[in-house]
Design an enzyme around this catalytic site. Structure first.
Site, PDB file in Angstrom:
ATOM      1  N   SER A  87       0.847  -1.183   0.000  1.00 41.20           N
ATOM      2  CA  SER A  87       0.000   0.000   0.000  1.00 41.20           C
ATOM      3  C   SER A  87       0.886   1.238   0.000  1.00 41.20           C
ATOM      4  O   SER A  87       2.036   1.206   0.451  1.00 41.20           O
ATOM      5  CB  SER A  87      -0.882   0.022   1.249  1.00 41.20           C
ATOM      6  OG  SER A  87      -0.085   0.190   2.420  1.00 41.20           O
ATOM      7  N   ASP A  88       0.355   2.342  -0.541  1.00 40.28           N
ATOM      8  CA  ASP A  88       0.990   3.622  -0.263  1.00 40.28           C
ATOM      9  C   ASP A  88       0.810   3.865   1.229  1.00 40.28           C
ATOM     10  O   ASP A  88      -0.141   3.369   1.847  1.00 40.28           O
ATOM     11  CB  ASP A  88       0.348   4.739  -1.086  1.00 40.28           C
ATOM     12  CG  ASP A  88       1.273   5.927  -1.279  1.00 40.28           C
ATOM     13  OD1 ASP A  88       2.259   6.055  -0.517  1.00 40.28           O
ATOM     14  OD2 ASP A  88       1.034   6.737  -2.193  1.00 40.28           O
ATOM     15  N   CYS A  89       1.704   4.611   1.824  1.00 47.27           N
ATOM     16  CA  CYS A  89       1.744   4.691   3.288  1.00 47.27           C
ATOM     17  C   CYS A  89       0.491   5.346   3.861  1.00 47.27           C
ATOM     18  O   CYS A  89       0.252   6.538   3.666  1.00 47.27           O
ATOM     19  CB  CYS A  89       2.995   5.423   3.746  1.00 47.27           C
ATOM     20  SG  CYS A  89       4.505   4.543   3.300  1.00 47.27           S
TER      21      CYS A  89
END
Length: 587
Positions: A87-89
Site C-alpha cells: 500500500s501507499d503509506c
C-alpha cells in the site's frame, strides 16, 4: 501509484475540495484500459516488475488497496504479475477513515482478499488481530501474503551467501563515472523548444548574467525522496553551470521566490542584464508550486516572474535564453511569442543535475530531448476540473473551475481532452517538440508493399482472449506476432555538428478524434547518434496492439480503415528536423 492517483489536494473556486486520501476517481472502462492502466500492464508484462503500490484513491467507488478487480483479477490473473503489492503509506487506513468503505474488520478482509501484501503504515498491526480472531481472515490468508513476500526475497538472494552485488561499495554511487552519468541524463533529456536566429549555443567567451528565482535552485530539491547530502556535499546550480567553462557570471534573483509578486529587485536585475553579453533567465517552478499532498493551483506563470521576464528581456543586449524549470506544464504563450526571448530550454526539475546543462548551453553537445508533455493555453484550466479524470473530450460532470459561486449554481465544465492523444485545442508547445543545433532530413528506405493489410490475425487473437475471459489481451503475446507493417527510415545529419537525434513514430488512426478514437498516438521511437554528413537507418514499426481500439466497455477490437504513420512531428517539418508520412489501409 496503481491506479489513477492523479490529484493530490485541491479546493476549486466554488468550494469543492478533495484530497488523495478521500478522492474517488470515476473513470470509464475505456479510459481505464487504454490510458490509466496501460502503462502498468506494459510494466508488468514486458518489464516483469516485482512490486506494485496500490494508491490512496478509490477507483469507481472501491479503494485501490481493497480493489480485488485491480489487484488480483487484472494484475495477477490477467497480466501475470508475480511479485508483492504494497500500500501507499496510510492507504489501508484510508479504506476505513477517509473513504468510509468498510469498518475495520471488513476492511482487513477486503484488503487481504484484494491481494495487498504489505501495509505501509499501522492499520494492519492495529486491526488484523481482531479480524483474525473474528474470523474475517484466516491464517491461510496470511500465508498467501507471506508467500508473495518471501518469493521476492528469495529472488533477491536475501538468504544466499554474499554475492557479487554485495561487493560493490556504497562509495561507487559517487564515483566520477556515476556522477557524470547523472549529469548526462539532463544533457540528453533537456528539450530546446525555441531558438531564434541561433541564440544558443552561447559563446564561452561571453559574460553571462543568470537572473531569476531559480538561479540558485538546487539544495531545496535534493532531499525530496533522496539523500539529505549529495555527493561531496556539492549543490551545483544553474549559476555554476553557466560558469563551468570559464565565463564571467553574475546573478540575481529579481524576485525573491517563484510565487512572489515583490518586484523591487527587478530594477537591479535589469541593470545586471544590461551589463552582460548574454542573459539566462532561470524561471518556472520549484517544490513549493506542487508536491506530494499539494496540487498546482494554476498553469499561469506568476505575475512577479512575468514582470521580471519582460523587463529583463527588453533590457538585454540580445535575445535572452530561458531555462524553464517545471514539473507542471505552465502556459508559455508569452515566452514563445516574445521576440526578445531567443531560446527556451525545458528542463523539468533536474535538481543537482542542472550542472549537466552546461555542455548543451555552450554547444559541446547538441540538444536532442523531446517534450514528453503537452503545454496547454491558460484557458484549459478554466474549462476542466482537476477532479474530472476523463481522457476523451466531452461534457464534464464537474463545475467549471473558474466559477466562484457555490457548486450547485456553477455551470458544468467541458473536457477539451487530455494529453496529445485527445486534446482538441491548439497546444502552446506540442508533444514531441525538440530542436537541435544541427539539421536532419528523412527518406524512406523501405515502406510496406502489401496494402491493404488484413487484421484477421489481430481479430483471432482478440477473440481467443475473450473466450478465455480476459478483458486485457496480452500485449506481450500479441506484439510477439510478426508486424503487419515495417518501415526503414534513412536519417541524415545535414548540418555541421555530430548529434543525437530521436526519431518519433506517430500514428493517426482511422476516424481520429471521433467516437473516442485518439487524435494520434506514439507507436515507437529510436534515439541514434549521427555524425555530421552521415546517414543512419532506423527500423521502426507499429506493433499489432496499435491496430486495436477499446470500445466504451473497455473491450479491445480490431480497428479498420486508413492509418497515417508519421515520422517526426508536423510542427517541425519546415524547420529541418525531418518529417515523413505514409498511409496504410487495414481491413
Amino acid at each position: 501509484h496503481y491506479v489513477a492517483n492523479s490529484m493530490e489536494a485541491t479546493r476549486e473556486a466554488d468550494g469543492e475540495y478533495w484530497n488523495r486520501h478521500n478522492f474517488n476517481a470515476n473513470i470509464s472502462q475505456q479510459d481505464l484500459v487504454d490510458s490509466y492502466m496501460l502503462p502498468f500492464q506494459i510494466c508488468v508484462e514486458q518489464g516483469r516488475v516485482s512490486g506494485l503500490m496500490c494508491s490512496y484513491n478509490a477507483v469507481n467507488n472501491v479503494p485501490s488497496c481493497a480493489n480485488k478487480w485491480l489487484l488480483d483479477d487484472v494484475a495477477r490473473k490477467e497480466w501475470g504479475f508475480d511479485g508483492y503489492i504494497t500500500s501507499d503509506c496510510g492507504a489501508e487506513s484510508d479504506v476505513v477513515k477517509n473513504h468510509g468503505y468498510a469498518d475495520a474488520n471488513h476492511a482487513v478482509q477486503d484488503i487481504f482478499g484484494a491481494g495487498t501484501d504489505v501495509d505501509c503504515g499501522h492499520f494492519m498491526s492495529n486491526a488484523a488481530t481482531a479480524a483474525l480472531s473474528g474470523g474475517f481472515i484466516t491464517e491461510a490468508d496470511i500465508d498467501v501474503r507471506m508467500q508473495n513476500l518471501f518469493r521476492v526475497r528469495l529472488r533477491l538472494g536475501h538468504f544466499d551467501p554474499p554475492g557479487p552485488l554485495q561487493a560493490f561499495p556504497l562509495s561507487d554511487v559517487c564515483s566520477k563515472e556515476h556522477v557524470a552519468l547523472a549529469m548526462d541524463g539532463l544533457a540528453q533529456s533537456a528539450a530546446l523548444i525555441k531558438n531564434l536566429d541561433a541564440t544558443v549555443p552561447l559563446s564561452k567567451s561571453n559574460s553571462i548574467a543568470v537572473i531569476g528565482p531559480n538561479a540558485n535552485l538546487s539544495k531545496s530539491m535534493v532531499s525530496y525522496y533522496g539523500p539529505q547530502t549529495p555527493c561531496d556535499a556539492n549543490y551545483p546550480t544553474l549559476v555554476d553551470a553557466a560558469g563551468k567553462f570559464g565565463s564571467r557570471v553574475t546573478s540575481a534573483l529579481g524576485v525573491p521566490s517563484i510565487n512572489s509578486n515583490d518586484t523591487s529587485g527587478v530594477a537591479a536585475a535589469v541593470a545586471l542584464a544590461k551589463a552582460a553579453d548574454k542573459v539566462i533567465l532561470a524561471v518556472g517552478t520549484d517544490l513549493s508550486w506542487a508536491h506530494e499532498g499539494h496540487d498546482s493551483e494554476t498553469i499561469l506563470i506568476p505575475d512577479g516572474q512575468k514582470a521580471l521576464i519582460s523587463a529583463v528581456a527588453a533590457a538585454a543586449k540580445s535575445p535572452v535564453t530561458v531555462v524553464f524549470f517545471c514539473a507542471n506544464p505552465l502556459d508559455l504563450t508569452d515566452l514563445m511569442s516574445n521576440p526578445k526571448i531567443g531560446a527556451i530550454f525545458y528542463v523539468g526539475q533536474p535538481s543537482l543535475t542542472i550542472y549537466g546543462l552546461a555542455e548543451v548551453l555552450f554547444g559541446d553537445t547538441s540538444p536532442a530531448g523531446r517534450m514528453q508533455t503537452t503545454v496547454y493555453p491558460a484557458s484549459y484550466a478554466d474549462e476542466i476540473s482537476i477532479f474530472d479524470f476523463g481522457m476523451r473530450p466531452g461534457a464534464s460532470p464537474f463545475a467549471r473551475p473558474d466559477c466562484t459561486s457555490n457548486t450547485s449554481s456553477c455551470p458544468k465544465g467541458t473536457n477539451p481532452g487530455r494529453t496529445h492523444r485527445f486534446f482538441t485545442g491548439a497546444a502552446v508547445v506540442p508533444y514531441g517538440l525538440g530542436l537541435s543545433y544541427t539539421t536532419f532530413s528523412y527518406q524512406f528506405a523501405s515502406v510496406p508493399t502489401t496494402t491493404p493489410i488484413s487484421l484477421d490475425q489481430v481479430r483471432g487473437f482478440l477473440a481467443a482472449s475473450t473466450r478465455n475471459g480476459k478483458m486485457f489481451p496480452s500485449r506481450n503475446r500479441l506484439d510477439e506476432l510478426a508486424p503487419l507493417v515495417q518501415y526503414e527510415v534513412n536519417v541524415t545529419n545535414t548540418g555541421n555538428m555530430d548529434s543525437d537525434h530521436v526519431v518519433l513514430g506517430m500514428m493517426v488512426p482511422p476516424g481520429a478524434g471521433v467516437n473516442g478514437v485518439p487524435l494520434q498516438q506514439l507507436f515507437g521511437f529510436e534515439r541514434v547518434h549521427i555524425k555530421a554528413g552521415q546517414t543512419v537507418t532506423v527500423y521502426i514499426y507499429p506493433r499489432l496492439s496499435e491496430f486495436t481500439q477499446p470500445a466504451v466497455d473497455g473491450t479491445r477490437v480490431a480497428h479498420t480503415g486508413e492509418y497515417t504513420f508519421r515520422f517526426g512531428i508536423p510542427e517541425t517539418k519546415d524547420r529541418n528536423m525531418g518529417y515523413l508520412e505514409h498511409t496504410v489501409t487495414a481491413f
